[in-house]
Enzyme design. Sequence first.
Site, PDB file in Angstrom:
ATOM      1  N   THR A  25      34.301  42.993  57.432  1.00 42.82           N
ATOM      2  CA  THR A  25      34.101  44.114  57.913  1.00 42.82           C
ATOM      3  C   THR A  25      32.543  43.123  59.212  1.00 42.82           C
ATOM      4  O   THR A  25      32.160  42.177  58.561  1.00 42.82           O
ATOM      5  CB  THR A  25      32.885  44.669  56.990  1.00 42.82           C
ATOM      6  N   HIS A 177      39.723  50.321  47.875  1.00 44.90           N
ATOM      7  CA  HIS A 177      39.218  49.427  47.421  1.00 44.90           C
ATOM      8  C   HIS A 177      38.157  50.231  46.594  1.00 44.90           C
ATOM      9  O   HIS A 177      37.052  50.909  46.473  1.00 44.90           O
ATOM     10  CB  HIS A 177      38.040  49.855  49.072  1.00 44.90           C
ATOM     11  N   ASN A 180      33.294  45.522  44.625  1.00 40.80           N
ATOM     12  CA  ASN A 180      32.545  45.307  44.847  1.00 40.80           C
ATOM     13  C   ASN A 180      31.667  45.914  44.942  1.00 40.80           C
ATOM     14  O   ASN A 180      30.478  45.968  46.314  1.00 40.80           O
ATOM     15  CB  ASN A 180      32.732  45.315  46.346  1.00 40.80           C
ATOM     16  N   TYR A 182      31.077  49.451  45.164  1.00 39.33           N
ATOM     17  CA  TYR A 182      31.251  50.811  45.896  1.00 39.33           C
ATOM     18  C   TYR A 182      31.557  52.259  45.164  1.00 39.33           C
ATOM     19  O   TYR A 182      31.567  51.621  43.968  1.00 39.33           O
ATOM     20  CB  TYR A 182      31.917  50.222  46.976  1.00 39.33           C
ATOM     21  N   ASN A 237      26.555  43.663  45.484  1.00 40.48           N
ATOM     22  CA  ASN A 237      26.303  45.443  45.788  1.00 40.48           C
ATOM     23  C   ASN A 237      25.277  46.132  44.358  1.00 40.48           C
ATOM     24  O   ASN A 237      25.643  47.018  44.177  1.00 40.48           O
ATOM     25  CB  ASN A 237      27.084  46.184  46.154  1.00 40.48           C
TER      26      ASN A 237
END
Length: 365
Positions: A25, A177, A180, A182, A237
Amino acid sequence: MRSLFDPLQIGDIAVANRIVMAPLTRNRAIGQLPNALMATYYRQRANPATGAGLVISEATQISPQGQGYLDTPGIHSPEQVAAWRQVTDAVHAEGGRIVVQLWHVGRISHVSLQPGGAAPLSSTNKVANSKTFAAEGFVPCSQPRALRTDELPGIVEQYRLAARNAIAAGFDGVEVHAANGYLIDQFLRDSINDRADAYGGSIPNRARLLVEVMTAVAREIGGGRTGVRLSPVTPVNDAGQDSDAQALFEHAVQQIAPLGLAFIHVIEGQTGGPRDVAPFDYAALRRHFPGAWMVNNGYGRAMAQDSVAAGAADLVAFGRPFISNPDLGRRLREDAPWNALNPALLYGGGAAGYTDYPTLDVATA
């Protein structure tokens, strides 16, 4: 003996070497649209003679609700599909291959980034003790809303349509994805998922969304153009450790293996941090999957070469080294020094710290 520099067939995608540019990102999209500067950035790293055999794009949201960071691109509108074409065309002009990483951040978002200032969507209504990047800089994540059971088929459909859009935009495939902390990871881990419906509780229930998404995407564009990213033990996260990560992720891989996926991309340890953050048997995970096995996190030249030679990995993904070394593939091949990274220029901005890192030829001159 297999080498990091050997070609490989990954499902339906032929790559010229086993060096992968990991998704990164960088917050250079404008209005969620890719642009010419981004096309230059990817082109610089796409020639397999000097760069990556496979490029994985930065994380790209599948819907307006999937956005969690300012100036990240989407793949859910006709305008975004058209804008991505300049990137995929640039990569293909260099002889490279590129897949898009399909992203829904879930609760790792802020109301200022959500349509109508609504709450972010998640498996839970528990707020993440983490930060995201908004117009005013890094800010605490907002309180999420737990998705209703009847909303989840719509989330699966968003992934399917995003995969269709990716092929229309010229990508060679997609990486879902699921790592992480998410959205999909928020369903997988019992440290986050506190649901009492068919998507919570047991391991099969918590893996259900992942399996449904992967099935829908593979049916839409073919398993041979579909991959997935997993991070079994990373704590980023606010993703606390699952009570039995080994059993959870072995079950997940067993369930998606019959789809004939091109690859599984595994982050070993803590994303961008210690590889030994928690015990996990990655070799046991791999035994359940017949496709290409991609590893990531903290790999240098020797470790990457050894892993491929020993058969512990088919491909090795490099993240931050590709930011500061557009010709990382050549530097790995020649055992040349790497440029230093400027962390102050990672997120947002223009060409500085993005497309201005020197190649080996320029640096030595």
